[in-house]
Design a protein around this motif. Structure first.
Motif, PDB file in Angstrom:
ATOM      1  N   VAL A   1      93.703   2.334-125.176  1.00  0.00           N
ATOM      2  CA  VAL A   1      92.474   2.967-124.687  1.00  0.00           C
ATOM      3  C   VAL A   1      92.594   3.367-123.222  1.00  0.00           C
ATOM      4  CG1 VAL A   1      91.005   1.831-126.388  1.00  0.00           C
ATOM      5  CG2 VAL A   1      91.359   0.736-124.168  1.00  0.00           C
ATOM      6  N   SER A   2      93.380   2.627-122.434  1.00  0.00           N
ATOM      7  CA  SER A   2      93.559   3.022-121.028  1.00  0.00           C
ATOM      8  C   SER A   2      94.304   4.345-120.942  1.00  0.00           C
ATOM      9  CB  SER A   2      94.292   1.927-120.252  1.00  0.00           C
ATOM     10  OG  SER A   2      95.581   1.675-120.795  1.00  0.00           O
ATOM     11  N   LEU A   3      95.334   4.528-121.772  1.00  0.00           N
ATOM     12  CA  LEU A   3      96.084   5.779-121.770  1.00  0.00           C
ATOM     13  C   LEU A   3      95.228   6.947-122.229  1.00  0.00           C
ATOM     14  CD1 LEU A   3      98.786   7.195-121.338  1.00  0.00           C
ATOM     15  CD2 LEU A   3      99.388   6.613-123.690  1.00  0.00           C
ATOM     16  N   ALA A   4      94.308   6.682-123.144  1.00  0.00           N
ATOM     17  CA  ALA A   4      93.439   7.746-123.644  1.00  0.00           C
ATOM     18  C   ALA A   4      92.505   8.278-122.570  1.00  0.00           C
ATOM     19  CB  ALA A   4      92.624   7.238-124.835  1.00  0.00           C
ATOM     20  N   VAL A   5      92.216   7.448-121.564  1.00  0.00           N
ATOM     21  CA  VAL A   5      91.243   7.833-120.540  1.00  0.00           C
ATOM     22  C   VAL A   5      91.901   8.322-119.256  1.00  0.00           C
ATOM     23  CG1 VAL A   5      89.412   6.928-119.032  1.00  0.00           C
ATOM     24  CG2 VAL A   5      89.457   6.329-121.461  1.00  0.00           C
ATOM     25  N   ASP A   6      92.994   7.662-118.833  1.00  0.00           N
ATOM     26  CA  ASP A   6      93.602   7.988-117.542  1.00  0.00           C
ATOM     27  C   ASP A   6      95.092   7.659-117.591  1.00  0.00           C
ATOM     28  OD1 ASP A   6      93.079   8.486-114.446  1.00  0.00           O
ATOM     29  OD2 ASP A   6      94.368   6.718-114.602  1.00  0.00           O
ATOM     30  N   VAL A   7      95.922   8.582-117.140  1.00  0.00           N
ATOM     31  CA  VAL A   7      97.368   8.382-117.226  1.00  0.00           C
ATOM     32  C   VAL A   7      97.814   7.205-116.362  1.00  0.00           C
ATOM     33  CG1 VAL A   7      99.621   9.398-116.735  1.00  0.00           C
ATOM     34  CG2 VAL A   7      97.835  10.788-117.803  1.00  0.00           C
ATOM     35  N   ARG A   8      97.306   7.122-115.123  1.00  0.00           N
ATOM     36  CA  ARG A   8      97.724   6.015-114.240  1.00  0.00           C
ATOM     37  C   ARG A   8      97.325   4.672-114.849  1.00  0.00           C
ATOM     38  NH1 ARG A   8      95.971   5.494-107.947  1.00  0.00           N
ATOM     39  NH2 ARG A   8      97.004   7.540-107.914  1.00  0.00           N
TER      40      ARG A   8
ATOM     41  N   ASP B   1      86.789   7.294-111.656  1.00  0.00           N
ATOM     42  CA  ASP B   1      85.334   7.249-111.496  1.00  0.00           C
ATOM     43  C   ASP B   1      84.886   8.009-110.248  1.00  0.00           C
ATOM     44  OD1 ASP B   1      85.268   5.765-113.787  1.00  0.00           O
ATOM     45  OD2 ASP B   1      84.207   4.059-112.916  1.00  0.00           O
ATOM     46  N   ALA B   2      85.715   7.968-109.201  1.00  0.00           N
ATOM     47  CA  ALA B   2      85.360   8.678-107.979  1.00  0.00           C
ATOM     48  C   ALA B   2      85.363  10.188-108.192  1.00  0.00           C
ATOM     49  CB  ALA B   2      86.328   8.319-106.856  1.00  0.00           C
ATOM     50  N   ARG B   3      86.171  10.633-109.150  1.00  0.00           N
ATOM     51  CA  ARG B   3      86.266  12.073-109.416  1.00  0.00           C
ATOM     52  C   ARG B   3      85.344  12.530-110.537  1.00  0.00           C
ATOM     53  NH1 ARG B   3      92.863  13.013-109.346  1.00  0.00           N
ATOM     54  NH2 ARG B   3      93.175  12.555-107.129  1.00  0.00           N
ATOM     55  N   THR B   4      84.695  11.568-111.206  1.00  0.00           N
ATOM     56  CA  THR B   4      83.834  11.893-112.338  1.00  0.00           C
ATOM     57  C   THR B   4      82.390  11.966-111.884  1.00  0.00           C
ATOM     58  OG1 THR B   4      85.337  10.729-113.838  1.00  0.00           O
ATOM     59  CG2 THR B   4      83.121  11.192-114.641  1.00  0.00           C
ATOM     60  N   PRO B   5      81.688  13.049-112.171  1.00  0.00           N
ATOM     61  CA  PRO B   5      80.269  13.129-111.768  1.00  0.00           C
ATOM     62  C   PRO B   5      79.460  11.993-112.343  1.00  0.00           C
ATOM     63  CG  PRO B   5      81.090  15.265-112.532  1.00  0.00           C
ATOM     64  CD  PRO B   5      82.160  14.255-112.848  1.00  0.00           C
ATOM     65  N   ALA B   6      78.498  11.514-111.605  1.00  0.00           N
ATOM     66  CA  ALA B   6      77.670  10.382-112.038  1.00  0.00           C
ATOM     67  C   ALA B   6      76.892  10.684-113.306  1.00  0.00           C
ATOM     68  CB  ALA B   6      76.701   9.985-110.922  1.00  0.00           C
ATOM     69  N   THR B   7      76.739  11.975-113.596  1.00  0.00           N
ATOM     70  CA  THR B   7      75.958  12.336-114.795  1.00  0.00           C
ATOM     71  C   THR B   7      76.765  12.321-116.059  1.00  0.00           C
ATOM     72  OG1 THR B   7      76.463  14.665-114.316  1.00  0.00           O
ATOM     73  CG2 THR B   7      74.370  13.789-113.493  1.00  0.00           C
ATOM     74  N   THR B   8      78.095  12.072-115.950  1.00  0.00           N
ATOM     75  CA  THR B   8      78.931  12.047-117.140  1.00  0.00           C
ATOM     76  C   THR B   8      78.464  10.941-118.063  1.00  0.00           C
ATOM     77  OG1 THR B   8      80.825  12.883-115.934  1.00  0.00           O
ATOM     78  CG2 THR B   8      81.289  11.731-117.984  1.00  0.00           C
ATOM     79  N   PRO B   9      78.219  11.213-119.361  1.00  0.00           N
ATOM     80  CA  PRO B   9      77.621  10.210-120.245  1.00  0.00           C
ATOM     81  C   PRO B   9      78.468   8.985-120.462  1.00  0.00           C
ATOM     82  CG  PRO B   9      78.151  12.249-121.460  1.00  0.00           C
ATOM     83  CD  PRO B   9      78.360  12.519-120.020  1.00  0.00           C
ATOM     84  N   HIS B  10      79.790   9.097-120.303  1.00  0.00           N
ATOM     85  CA  HIS B  10      80.651   7.950-120.605  1.00  0.00           C
ATOM     86  C   HIS B  10      80.832   7.031-119.417  1.00  0.00           C
ATOM     87  CE1 HIS B  10      81.586   9.243-124.607  1.00  0.00           C
ATOM     88  NE2 HIS B  10      82.063  10.398-124.181  1.00  0.00           N
ATOM     89  N   ARG B  11      80.290   7.419-118.248  1.00  0.00           N
ATOM     90  CA  ARG B  11      80.451   6.537-117.102  1.00  0.00           C
ATOM     91  C   ARG B  11      79.480   5.382-117.223  1.00  0.00           C
ATOM     92  NH1 ARG B  11      80.958   8.038-110.721  1.00  0.00           N
ATOM     93  NH2 ARG B  11      81.458   5.930-110.031  1.00  0.00           N
ATOM     94  N   ALA B  12      80.013   4.173-117.218  1.00  0.00           N
ATOM     95  CA  ALA B  12      79.167   2.989-117.387  1.00  0.00           C
ATOM     96  C   ALA B  12      79.735   1.850-116.589  1.00  0.00           C
ATOM     97  CB  ALA B  12      79.093   2.613-118.860  1.00  0.00           C
ATOM     98  N   PRO B  13      78.983   0.811-116.321  1.00  0.00           N
ATOM     99  CA  PRO B  13      79.482  -0.328-115.538  1.00  0.00           C
ATOM    100  C   PRO B  13      80.668  -0.970-116.209  1.00  0.00           C
ATOM    101  CG  PRO B  13      77.100  -0.491-115.834  1.00  0.00           C
ATOM    102  CD  PRO B  13      77.565   0.637-116.679  1.00  0.00           C
TER     103      PRO B  13
END
Length: 220
Positions: free
Chosen positions: A148-155, A208-220
């Motif tokens: 799941v980490s690879l699916a979201v971000d390469v680093r 997260d710093a590059r993702t707008p706060a309104t993105t639906p998948h951003r969560a704590p």
């Protein structure tokens, strides 16, 4: 002050270098103390950067895992703490849309699963009976984090893969497939682990710093 120049991240890097040197020299208990400082320093950095709470929780559980693994007869307890960390990692990345991406491209999940099954099969005959119920479950959690980490971000995905390799080496050493007391084994485990948690943490914070706060998948 940029994230990279944060004193907490600098301290993490310095402690990592010191720990690897102490590990190579077999200097106890200083190597154990330095090991247990790694995840907390990274957790403080994440918190100071406004990173997700689940990432801080995952790193706190990594600290507990490091601590318990340094205490005789608490190996399984340490594994349980790390299992909790991987549950937190998986939840974090699932909330960021990992499952949707995996449905479209499941190849990485299949590849990691094959590697994990092969690793467990190789270790199985040499494992203590008390570890046998836990190892497949823990392997599944490692695969979950890596996938799941690879699916979201390469680093972060590279970090998840390194975590899988690091703990795979631990499993092989516990099963007697490689020399657990060799300096190279300890250095490999810790180098990969340090890189893993660093890449997971910085990958999430950067994303997260590059993702707008309104993105639906951003969560704590």
């Amino acid at each position: 002050m940029t994230a990279v120049r944060s004193p907490w991240l600098v301290a993490f890097g310095l402690v990592a270098v010191v720990h690897l040197a102490l590990n190579a020299a077999g200097t106890t208990p200083l190597d154990s103390i330095s090991k247990c400082l790694l995840a907390p320093l990274l957790a403080v950095w994440v918190a100071r950067q406004g990173g997700p709470r689940l990432l801080v929780v995952a790193l706190a559980l990594c600290f507990l895992g490091d601590l318990f693994l340094e205490i005789d007869d608490l190996f399984v307890v340490g594994m349980a703490a790390f299992a909790g960390a991987h549950v937190a990692f998986v939840t974090l990345f699932v909330r960021r849309g990992a499952l949707d991406r995996l449905r479209r491209r499941p190849q990485a999940a299949v590849a990691y699963a094959v590697v994990a099954v092969a690793m467990v099969a190789w270790c199985w005959g040499g494992l203590e009976p008390a570890l046998k119920p836990a190892i497949p479950v823990y392997a599944a959690l490692l695969v979950g984090t890596a996938t799941v980490s690879l699916a979201v971000d390469v680093r972060a995905g590279v970090g998840g893969a390194l975590f899988l390799v690091s703990d795979g080496i631990i499993a092989l050493s516990q099963a007697g497939r490689i020399d657990a007391d060799a300096t190279a084994t300890g250095l490999a485990i810790m180098t990969l682990y340090i890189a893993a948690i660093l890449l997971l943490a910085t990958g999430v914070v950067r994303r997260d710093a590059r993702t707008p706060a309104t993105t639906p998948h951003r969560a704590p």
